[in-house]
Design an enzyme around this catalytic site. Structure first.
Site, PDB file in Angstrom:
ATOM      1  N   ARG A   1      16.454 -29.815   7.511  1.00 22.57           N
ATOM      2  CA  ARG A   1      16.209 -28.671   7.627  1.00 22.57           C
ATOM      3  C   ARG A   1      15.926 -28.122   6.170  1.00 22.57           C
ATOM      4  O   ARG A   1      16.439 -27.221   5.377  1.00 22.57           O
ATOM      5  CB  ARG A   1      17.364 -27.659   8.192  1.00 22.57           C
ATOM      6  CG  ARG A   1      17.775 -28.162   9.475  1.00 22.57           C
ATOM      7  CD  ARG A   1      17.085 -27.572  10.773  1.00 22.57           C
ATOM      8  NE  ARG A   1      16.809 -26.327  10.979  1.00 22.57           N
ATOM      9  CZ  ARG A   1      17.743 -25.420  11.408  1.00 22.57           C
ATOM     10  NH1 ARG A   1      18.882 -25.980  12.071  1.00 22.57           N
ATOM     11  NH2 ARG A   1      17.571 -24.061  11.774  1.00 22.57           N
TER      12      ARG A   1
ATOM     13  N   CYS B   1      21.868 -29.681   9.247  1.00 18.01           N
ATOM     14  CA  CYS B   1      22.974 -29.427   9.986  1.00 18.01           C
ATOM     15  C   CYS B   1      22.693 -30.296  11.098  1.00 18.01           C
ATOM     16  O   CYS B   1      21.956 -31.363  11.027  1.00 18.01           O
ATOM     17  CB  CYS B   1      22.650 -27.981  10.555  1.00 18.01           C
ATOM     18  SG  CYS B   1      21.000 -27.983  11.559  1.00 18.01           S
TER      19      CYS B   1
ATOM     20  N   ILE C   1       9.839 -30.425  17.088  1.00 18.27           N
ATOM     21  CA  ILE C   1      10.201 -29.559  15.956  1.00 18.27           C
ATOM     22  C   ILE C   1      11.327 -30.070  15.068  1.00 18.27           C
ATOM     23  O   ILE C   1      10.992 -30.189  13.946  1.00 18.27           O
ATOM     24  CB  ILE C   1      10.481 -27.895  16.364  1.00 18.27           C
ATOM     25  CG1 ILE C   1       9.502 -27.723  17.418  1.00 18.27           C
ATOM     26  CG2 ILE C   1      10.835 -27.280  15.310  1.00 18.27           C
ATOM     27  CD1 ILE C   1       8.101 -27.230  16.588  1.00 18.27           C
TER      28      ILE C   1
ATOM     29  N   LYS D   1      19.476 -12.728  18.095  1.00 13.88           N
ATOM     30  CA  LYS D   1      20.074 -13.195  16.856  1.00 13.88           C
ATOM     31  C   LYS D   1      18.936 -13.475  15.781  1.00 13.88           C
ATOM     32  O   LYS D   1      18.917 -13.051  14.781  1.00 13.88           O
ATOM     33  CB  LYS D   1      20.785 -14.357  17.127  1.00 13.88           C
ATOM     34  CG  LYS D   1      21.328 -15.208  15.936  1.00 13.88           C
ATOM     35  CD  LYS D   1      22.112 -16.650  16.334  1.00 13.88           C
ATOM     36  CE  LYS D   1      21.186 -17.625  16.853  1.00 13.88           C
ATOM     37  NZ  LYS D   1      20.597 -18.322  15.516  1.00 13.88           N
ATOM     38  N   ASN D   2      17.992 -14.352  16.177  1.00 12.55           N
ATOM     39  CA  ASN D   2      17.014 -14.551  15.304  1.00 12.55           C
ATOM     40  C   ASN D   2      16.098 -13.494  14.854  1.00 12.55           C
ATOM     41  O   ASN D   2      15.031 -13.803  14.005  1.00 12.55           O
ATOM     42  CB  ASN D   2      16.207 -15.779  15.702  1.00 12.55           C
ATOM     43  CG  ASN D   2      17.141 -16.964  15.796  1.00 12.55           C
ATOM     44  OD1 ASN D   2      18.115 -16.963  15.456  1.00 12.55           O
ATOM     45  ND2 ASN D   2      16.696 -18.051  16.688  1.00 12.55           N
TER      46      ASN D   2
ATOM     47  N   ASP E   1      14.405 -24.011  20.992  1.00 12.57           N
ATOM     48  CA  ASP E   1      15.689 -23.631  21.387  1.00 12.57           C
ATOM     49  C   ASP E   1      15.775 -23.531  22.813  1.00 12.57           C
ATOM     50  O   ASP E   1      16.989 -23.323  23.327  1.00 12.57           O
ATOM     51  CB  ASP E   1      15.826 -22.146  20.785  1.00 12.57           C
ATOM     52  CG  ASP E   1      15.919 -22.243  19.105  1.00 12.57           C
ATOM     53  OD1 ASP E   1      15.786 -21.207  18.604  1.00 12.57           O
ATOM     54  OD2 ASP E   1      15.876 -23.036  18.648  1.00 12.57           O
TER      55      ASP E   1
ATOM     56  N   ARG F   1      28.328 -18.431  18.093  1.00  6.80           N
ATOM     57  CA  ARG F   1      27.645 -18.098  16.836  1.00  6.80           C
ATOM     58  C   ARG F   1      26.233 -17.376  17.549  1.00  6.80           C
ATOM     59  O   ARG F   1      25.718 -16.299  16.841  1.00  6.80           O
ATOM     60  CB  ARG F   1      26.767 -19.236  16.337  1.00  6.80           C
ATOM     61  CG  ARG F   1      27.844 -20.217  15.693  1.00  6.80           C
ATOM     62  CD  ARG F   1      27.240 -21.241  14.775  1.00  6.80           C
ATOM     63  NE  ARG F   1      26.309 -20.726  13.979  1.00  6.80           N
ATOM     64  CZ  ARG F   1      25.637 -21.577  12.817  1.00  6.80           C
ATOM     65  NH1 ARG F   1      25.933 -22.818  12.734  1.00  6.80           N
ATOM     66  NH2 ARG F   1      24.820 -20.828  12.236  1.00  6.80           N
TER      67      ARG F   1
HETATM   68  C1  EPZ Z   1      14.299 -20.905  12.989  1.00  2.00           C
HETATM   69  O1  EPZ Z   1      14.784 -21.979  12.331  1.00  2.00           O
HETATM   70  C2  EPZ Z   1      15.190 -20.529  14.101  1.00  2.00           C
HETATM   71  N1  EPZ Z   1      16.443 -19.915  13.339  1.00  2.00           N
HETATM   72  C3  EPZ Z   1      15.856 -21.665  14.919  1.00  2.00           C
HETATM   73  O2  EPZ Z   1      17.026 -21.207  15.774  1.00  2.00           O
HETATM   74  C4  EPZ Z   1      14.815 -22.169  15.875  1.00  2.00           C
HETATM   75  O3  EPZ Z   1      14.976 -23.464  16.136  1.00  2.00           O
HETATM   76  C5  EPZ Z   1      13.623 -22.769  14.605  1.00  2.00           C
HETATM   77  O4  EPZ Z   1      13.095 -21.592  13.935  1.00  2.00           O
HETATM   78  C6  EPZ Z   1      12.279 -23.226  15.288  1.00  2.00           C
HETATM   79  O5  EPZ Z   1      11.874 -22.254  16.265  1.00  2.00           O
HETATM   80  C7  EPZ Z   1      16.235 -18.693  13.086  1.00  2.00           C
HETATM   81  O6  EPZ Z   1      15.219 -18.062  13.098  1.00  2.00           O
HETATM   82  C8  EPZ Z   1      17.674 -18.114  12.235  1.00  2.00           C
HETATM   83  P1  EPZ Z   1      11.606 -23.679  10.968  1.00  2.00           P
HETATM   84  P2  EPZ Z   1      13.906 -22.491  10.774  1.00  2.00           P
HETATM   85  O7  EPZ Z   1      11.611 -23.371   9.392  1.00  2.00           O
HETATM   86  O8  EPZ Z   1      13.183 -21.414  10.261  1.00  2.00           O
HETATM   87  C9  EPZ Z   1      10.568 -28.069   8.907  1.00  2.00           C
HETATM   88  C10 EPZ Z   1      18.956 -21.333  17.051  1.00  2.00           C
HETATM   89  O9  EPZ Z   1      19.295 -22.257  17.867  1.00  2.00           O
HETATM   90  N2  EPZ Z   1      10.569 -27.120   7.791  1.00  2.00           N
HETATM   91  O10 EPZ Z   1      10.665 -22.919  12.111  1.00  2.00           O
HETATM   92  O11 EPZ Z   1      15.098 -22.972  10.156  1.00  2.00           O
HETATM   93  C11 EPZ Z   1      11.921 -27.724   9.809  1.00  2.00           C
HETATM   94  O12 EPZ Z   1      12.836 -29.175   9.185  1.00  2.00           O
HETATM   95  C12 EPZ Z   1      18.256 -21.928  15.785  1.00  2.00           C
HETATM   96  O13 EPZ Z   1      18.917 -20.030  17.136  1.00  2.00           O
HETATM   97  C13 EPZ Z   1      10.386 -27.835   6.585  1.00  2.00           C
HETATM   98  O14 EPZ Z   1      10.033 -29.173   6.569  1.00  2.00           O
HETATM   99  O15 EPZ Z   1      13.136 -23.449  11.511  1.00  2.00           O
HETATM  100  C14 EPZ Z   1      11.820 -28.194  11.142  1.00  2.00           C
HETATM  101  O16 EPZ Z   1      11.259 -29.608  11.268  1.00  2.00           O
HETATM  102  C15 EPZ Z   1      18.352 -23.373  15.558  1.00  2.00           C
HETATM  103  N3  EPZ Z   1      10.268 -27.067   5.230  1.00  2.00           N
HETATM  104  C16 EPZ Z   1      10.265 -27.343  11.319  1.00  2.00           C
HETATM  105  O17 EPZ Z   1       9.868 -27.289  10.065  1.00  2.00           O
HETATM  106  C17 EPZ Z   1      10.723 -25.899   5.233  1.00  2.00           C
HETATM  107  O18 EPZ Z   1      10.467 -25.049   4.176  1.00  2.00           O
HETATM  108  C18 EPZ Z   1      10.525 -26.048  11.698  1.00  2.00           C
HETATM  109  O19 EPZ Z   1      11.419 -25.430  11.335  1.00  2.00           O
HETATM  110  C19 EPZ Z   1      10.928 -25.328   6.407  1.00  2.00           C
HETATM  111  C20 EPZ Z   1      10.739 -25.924   7.367  1.00  2.00           C
END
Ligand code: EPZ
Length: 421
Positions: A121, A116, A330, A22-23, A308, A400
């Site tokens: 996020r 969410c 995270i 998915k990701n 995850d 999902r």
């Molecule tokens: C991706 O989400 C995945 N989703 C998530 O999978 C996964 O949990 C996550 O990466 C971490 O591995 C997809 O790839 C579609 P991040 P993402 O940006 O990119 C903070 C699932 O279950 N952050 O790596 O949204 C954020 O709040 C989903 O399949 C900022 O502060 O996660 C988090 O604390 C859930 N500012 C940390 O960084 C930003 O601009 C990592 O988030 C971006 C992120």
């Protein structure tokens, strides 16, 4: 809302085939926006999130044809660079259209995804990176508005490792004027799979999979065909289900290369795991003893233990011998499965971003509620272990991210049925 009814307390056995990731599929679908030529993707999982993303692309003017797990996208008729709130609010990954739209059209208006269940996020790093590449970005009335003649290559440094932030900026940089360096880049295999697809489309990218990705901008990208990598989190989920139920299960279509941190922890818990990747096939086989040892984990960006997989592993610790400390580094609110697991009899104490889990002799079936995708998976695993029936409500979360979940579990001998609400 549908629910799953699981009668637990029996081991699983047999084989399951892992679907496309998915990701990886979500960002790669958005890559079609970067070219007017057709992009053909195979091994695309049939998931609600994929359907949502395709709907979003179609409303932008992308022509989409689906045939089983093959999706053909044609963005030659791209005529709308707006991603509306009604669509973005149902799936945060919609933010992944931002980078490609700015790169291809010079403008984009994408609704802020909003938070969410698992956290706020924010997308500030996505915005900061586009601004560094010369885009004028404002956030008004809940939308990110970005405008630029042509993006310029830049040296980008993200304040934290962000998977979709890295993916958005890598896609944007493909059509920028000059070289872009993304430092502190996410190293997830899904980032590497996206880079492979972009390179097949004519992008000049090196370093994907390391923390510095170099992109030399080109003026155009062309069409390509790409097979989506297997879903390591789906695979990890089935490994945890096998471990928790003391089963021997083979996963086909994936090898353990992308799951080292999870495999290490499952072996620490007392499982035997073998994996092989040849030209003909790749598989992971897990053999779990009836009683496992509790194992502490700390989530971290790849190659660390994946956030995850934290919820799924907690289900194992609930019925393992001993106690474990589970630290979630995270996301700020990713323990919502804990209160539901407690309803099944689990002994879990939460203190901030740390969960203290002490294994109990058995879990008892009960009615529980899914809150987010991976929390739901954790409840499925606990339901497979618990004595009696477990009713899991709000399983739209599961739909999902897990393709044909009941069918795959039933093929492994699980007693599971979906009940329409
Ligand atoms: C991706 O989400 C995945 N989703 C998530 O999978 C996964 O949990 C996550 O990466 C971490 O591995 C997809 O790839 C579609 P991040 P993402 O940006 O990119 C903070 C699932 O279950 N952050 O790596 O949204 C954020 O709040 C989903 O399949 C900022 O502060 O996660 C988090 O604390 C859930 N500012 C940390 O960084 C930003 O601009 C990592 O988030 C971006 C992120």
């Amino acid at each position: 809302m549908d629910k799953l009814v699981i009668t637990g307390g029996r081991p699983l056995s047999g084989e399951v085939t892992i679907s496309g990731a998915k990701n990886a599929a979500l960002p790669i679908l958005c890559a079609c926006l970067l070219t007017p030529e057709p992009l053909t993707l195979t091994h695309v999982p049939a998931l609600n999130d994929i359907g949502t993303m395709l709907k979003l692309l179609v409303q932008m003017g992308v022509k989409v044809e689906r045939d089983a797990d093959t999706v053909r996208l044609d963005a030659s008729g791209l005529n709308n660079s707006v991603a509306p709130y009604e669509m973005v609010k149902t799936m945060r990954a919609s933010i992944l259209v931002l980078g490609p739209l700015v790169a291809r059209c010079g403008e984009a208006s994408v609704s802020l995804p909003g938070g969410c269940a698992i956290g706020a996020r924010p997308v500030d790093q996505h915005i900061k990176g586009l601004q560094a590449m010369g885009a004028e970005v404002t956030v008004e009335h809940g939308y990110v508005h970005a405008k630029v003649g042509r993006l310029k290559g830049a040296r980008l440094f993200t304040d934290m490792v962000t998977v979709t932030g890295t993916e958005n900026l890598m896609m944007a940089a493909c059509l920028a004027d000059g070289v872009t360096l993304i430092e502190n880049a996410a190293r997830e295999p899904e980032v590497v799979d996206l880079a492979k697809c972009l390179i097949a489309m004519g992008a000049k990218i090196s370093g994907a999979g390391t923390d510095v990705i170099r992109i030399e901008g080109v003026t155009d990208l062309h069409g390509a065909t790409h097979r989506i990598m297997p879903d390591r989190i789906e695979a990890g989920t089935y490994l945890c289900a096998a471990a928790a139920t003391g089963s021997t299960v083979t996963l086909n279509g994936i090898s353990s290369g992308y799951l080292d941190a999870v495999v290490d922890k499952l072996m620490d818990a007392g499982c035997d795991i073998v994996s092989e990747k040849t030209a003909e096939r790749e598989f992971i086989r897990i053999t779990a003893q009836a009683k496992l040892k509790a194992v502490s984990i700390r989530t971290a960006p790849y190659p660390g233990f994946p956030t995850d997989m934290q919820a799924q592993f907690m289900a194992i610790n609930c019925i393992a011998e001993g106690s474990a400390v589970m630290r979630e580094t995270i996301f700020e609110n990713r323990f919502m499965h804990a209160v539901e697991l407690q309803r099944l009899g689990a002994n879990i104490k939460i203190d901030g971003n740390t969960a203290f889990v002490t294994g109990v002799k058995r879990l008892e079936g009960a009615t529980v509620m899914a809150t987010d995708l991976r929390a739901s998976a954790s409840l499925v695993i606990a339901g497979l272990v618990a004595e009696g029936e477990t009713h899991i409500e709000r399983i739209y979360h599961l739909d999902r991210g897990y393709e044909q979940l009941e069918a795959k579990l039933m093929a492994l001998g699980a007693q599971v049925r979906r009940e329409k609400a």
